[in-house]
Design a protein around this motif. Structure first.
Motif, mmCIF file in Angstrom:
data_model
loop_
_atom_site.group_PDB
_atom_site.id
_atom_site.type_symbol
_atom_site.label_atom_id
_atom_site.label_comp_id
_atom_site.label_asym_id
_atom_site.label_seq_id
_atom_site.Cartn_x
_atom_site.Cartn_y
_atom_site.Cartn_z
ATOM 1 N N VAL A 157 37.906 45.863 34.052
ATOM 2 C CA VAL A 157 38.395 44.921 35.061
ATOM 3 C C VAL A 157 38.234 43.472 34.599
ATOM 4 C CG1 VAL A 157 38.143 44.132 37.444
ATOM 5 C CG2 VAL A 157 38.081 46.570 36.933
ATOM 6 N N PRO A 158 37.046 43.073 34.087
ATOM 7 C CA PRO A 158 36.928 41.690 33.594
ATOM 8 C C PRO A 158 37.972 41.346 32.536
ATOM 9 C CG PRO A 158 34.763 42.656 33.758
ATOM 10 C CD PRO A 158 35.740 43.750 34.078
ATOM 11 N N LEU A 176 41.160 40.605 34.220
ATOM 12 C CA LEU A 176 41.066 39.297 34.872
ATOM 13 C C LEU A 176 41.143 38.164 33.852
ATOM 14 C CD1 LEU A 176 38.241 40.084 37.455
ATOM 15 C CD2 LEU A 176 40.647 39.672 37.965
ATOM 16 N N THR A 207 44.661 37.683 32.846
ATOM 17 C CA THR A 207 45.342 36.988 33.937
ATOM 18 C C THR A 207 45.023 35.498 33.901
ATOM 19 O OG1 THR A 207 44.900 38.968 35.233
ATOM 20 C CG2 THR A 207 45.761 37.068 36.430
ATOM 21 N N VAL A 266 39.005 30.864 36.651
ATOM 22 C CA VAL A 266 39.182 32.321 36.514
ATOM 23 C C VAL A 266 38.810 32.749 35.100
ATOM 24 C CG1 VAL A 266 40.848 34.222 36.507
ATOM 25 C CG2 VAL A 266 40.997 32.453 38.271
ATOM 26 N N THR A 274 34.919 32.508 34.379
ATOM 27 C CA THR A 274 34.112 33.544 35.048
ATOM 28 C C THR A 274 34.438 34.923 34.480
ATOM 29 O OG1 THR A 274 35.747 33.485 36.824
ATOM 30 C CG2 THR A 274 33.669 32.369 37.238
ATOM 31 N N ALA A 275 35.723 35.197 34.228
ATOM 32 C CA ALA A 275 36.094 36.507 33.687
ATOM 33 C C ALA A 275 35.547 36.683 32.275
ATOM 34 C CB ALA A 275 37.614 36.673 33.694
ATOM 35 N N LEU A 334 31.979 37.637 32.502
ATOM 36 C CA LEU A 334 31.836 39.043 32.926
ATOM 37 C C LEU A 334 32.225 40.011 31.808
ATOM 38 C CD1 LEU A 334 33.166 38.828 36.577
ATOM 39 C CD2 LEU A 334 30.851 39.410 35.869
#
Lengths: 506, 175
Positions: B30-31, B34, B37, B69, B72-73, B76
């Motif tokens: 998921v990270p 993201l 993205t 974004v 932070t991604a 992660l």
């Protein structure tokens, strides 16, 4: 007294038969969903948003507010009886409430919660009644730089104090802000991130995102769990607490009311934090802290009082600054926007009927809730028999039809479905959808305030330091960040030291 | 932006301690999505035109947000947070069917109206996911469809797409 005139206007609105009915419907639904695990206030308000669209604005907000504070009462019931918190703010109540049930004192636990909730709620409404007009006068002078600071603080508190990992929540908040930029640029009208899809020019519909993430996501997730509804075996008797119970919990209720009120006013405040804070306070003050976690009645009374007080006072930033401080209030904000009303400093002047009507309805709602939660509690306990499968199926249909009815456009159904799948993945992977939705709502306000600040200051970031409110907030934030950085390093060192010692020993 | 970088160094610190163990790959999925993205959004914002701080272009604010974004991604991705991950069970695969049923529902709803797809969706969910008896599932599906149709189409006046069932019935009565 001005406040009494205003309140008179409010009550004349709230006592209209239709509005009385909607307060009642709101608090009943609120209590019911508080009881039903898995369907919290956020999901329920998301489900009902399209229906409120067809209602009168005042009635809509009165009902939705009733659902919100009603769920704070209802969430207690399953926490005490089954150790299943109906909503996040009731997690704390499971500590001592369930222990009281095991000792055969479920009745007084529920009774004192309802009474504490009533007192906390009412104290907060009185505070709201008298403080709100004063604050509204101050709020008119609040500049865009302060707005930016308040919103950044709110987002920060929601992400760091909420449940789950801070970094994940921050990432979700950033995604929420990014999603809110989809559509036309508010000043130049340029299409941003629309990928040539005409339906996206107006941006994503807030209701569709909220219903997808909370509604469909939650429902898909609930289908994975196979467990059947738990049977209630406890007999509930002596719901009215004894004189000793009252004596033991009166201090906790008084402190909880005050603490809850103050925390609720802060951005990012509301239910969860206030109940945790009250529990910590009561435990620290107790002569014998070891009783906590073993059925101490103060451990139930304090947090329950505080979460109701804070969920009521959280209406202050929403109605006066136009800044929702938590996710449920972001839903209410969305409901007001759907009605064409933008909450803010001018609401109290422009629409006193809504402002005072909603406040007055809270007095009435709280009285209704005491009646629902003390003599009629048995009926709500029966609701625990409804099976998850049936509930989820019908809720799903409400979502699908409801989201279509906002714009009569099947496109929104696709948006709901896609965000539903996202929401489900987020639950599975430990990302909290709350900060995303809150940031999505705050996004446009934040961008506007940011751009206005830049215009005023001629492109200098100095405005965030020269503006007193913004300077204070960013200052506090900086101190808080530094403190948590240092304490984290200390903890990491402390954790590393024994590990190294262990390695040396080998 | 200085705030974001501050955040980055701060959390990156305890990294090596936490990101151990052989099974961290699935926590990164998921990270990484993201992160991609975020990077795409940074490029997209750049292309929209940044303007100046005194006169921001349409891309300036999206750029600020997409950098947040991305950072932070990225954190992660480097230090996956394994907390609160739920296990995938056999029922998880059943859910693919649930999503598919909703896709079919929306397509049918647009084509032939509310009544038939609503009945089928309610029946499927009650019987398969709710594991109710055929009898109860059928009763609730018929009743539910009727309640929803009356509630939304008749009482709230929501204009559903042309409905083959209701259309046929009104035509028959009309004759």
């Amino acid at each position: 007294m001005d406040a009494f005139n205003n309140l008179g206007l409010g009550f004349s609105v709230a006592f209209e038969p239709m509005n009385l009915l909607f307060v009642f419907v709101g608090v009943v639904i609120g209590t019911a969903i508080g009881v039903l695990p898995g369907l919290g206030p956020t999901a329920t308000i998301a489900l009902l948003l399209p229906i409120t669209y067809t209602m009168d604005a005042t009635s809509a907000v009165i009902m939705l507010a009733g659902i919100y504070y009603g769920s704070m009462y209802g969430g207690t019931i399953t926490s005490v009886l089954l150790r299943i918190p109906g909503e996040a703010a009731s997690v704390v109540t499971t500590f001592d409430g369930y222990q009281m049930t095991k000792q055969g004192r479920a009745g007084p636990a529920l009774g004192i919660s309802a009474i504490g909730s009533f007192i906390g709620g009412t104290v907060a409404i009185i505070g709201l009644t008298f403080l709100a007009p004063l604050l509204a006068q101050v709020a008119v002078a609040v500049g865009p730089a302060s707005y930016v600071a308040i919103m950044v603080l709110g987002l920060f508190l929601v992400t760091s104090l909420g449940t789950g990992s801070t970094m994940k929540s921050l990432c979700m908040a950033a995604i929420g802000l990014l999603l809110s930029t989809v559509g036309q640029d508010p000043i130049t009208g340029t299409a941003r991130f629309t990928f040539g899809i005409p339906s996206l020019l107006g941006g994503f519909d807030f209701v569709a995102i909220a219903m997808g993430l909370f509604g469909v996501g939650q429902l898909l997730h609930s289908l994975e769990r196979t467990e059947k509804a738990q049977a209630i075996t406890t007999k509930i008797k002596n719901i009215w607490p004894s004189r000793k119970d009252f004596r033991d919990s009166s201090g906790a209720i008084a402190r909880g009311s005050l603490l809850g009120f103050v925390i609720g006013v802060l951005p990012g405040g509301g239910g969860v934090i206030s109940s945790l804070a009250s529990y910590a306070l009561e435990k620290r003050r107790a002569k014998d802290p070891s009783r906590f976690g073993k059925g101490a009645i103060e451990g139930v009374a304090g947090p329950e009082t505080a979460n109701n007080a804070s969920s009521t006072s959280a209406f202050i930033p929403l109605l006066i600054l136009g800044i929702p401080s938590n996710v449920v209030l972001a839903m209410l904000y969305g409901a007001l926007l759907l009605q064409g009303i933008t909450p803010g400093p001018s609401l109290i002047e422009d629409r006193p009927d809504i402002f005072w009507g909603v406040i007055a309805s809270m007095y009435i709602g709280n009285v209704m809730l005491v009646i629902l939660n003390i003599p009629l509690i048995g009926i709500f306990i029966q609701m625990l028999r409804v099976r998850t499968g049936i509930l989820a199926t019908f809720a799903l249909m409400v979502v699908m039809v409801g989201v279509y009815s906002i714009n009569n456009n099947p496109f929104d159904m696709w948006v709901v479905l896609i965000f539903g799948v996202f929401g489900w993945i987020m639950i599975k992977t430990g990302f909290d959808p709350g900060p995303l939705v809150l940031a999505f709502i705050l996004g446009p306000i934040l961008e506007r305030s940011f751009r206005q600040s830049m215009l005023i200051s001629d492109g200098s970031f100095g405005i965030f330091v020269t503006d007193p409110i913004s300077a204070t907030i960013f200052g506090v934030l900086a101190v808080f960040l530094t403190y948590s950085f240092i304490s984290r390093r200390r903890r990491a060192k402390a954790a590393a030291a024994p590990a190294r010692a262990g390695a040396d020993a080998q | 932006m200085s705030d974001d970088t501050l955040e980055a160094t701060q959390v990156a610190e305890p990294g090596p301690v936490r990101a151990t163990g052989p099974h961290t790959g699935r926590y990164r999925l998921v990270p990484v999505v993201l992160l991609v993205t975020g990077i795409a959004a940074v490029i997209g914002s750049w292309r929209l035109g940044l303007g100046e701080l005194t006169n921001p272009g349409p891309g300036l604010w999206p750029l600020v947000v997409s950098i947040a974004v991305t950072i932070t991604a990225a954190i992660l991705t480097v230090i996956p947070d394994t907390e609160a991950y739920e296990k995938w069970t056999r029922r998880t695969t059943l859910l693919a069917g649930g999503v598919l049923s909703l896709v079919v529902f929306i397509l049918l709803f647009t084509a032939i109206g509310f009544v038939v797809p609503a009945f089928l969706l309610l029946l499927l969910w009650l019987r398969v996911f709710g594991e109710e008896s055929w009898r109860l599932a059928l009763t609730l599906a018929v009743g539910g469809t009727a309640v929803f149709y009356v509630g939304f189409a008749v009482l709230l006046g929501v204009p559903f797409p042309d409905d083959i069932v209701v259309g046929t019935i009104t035509r028959l009565i009309g004759m």
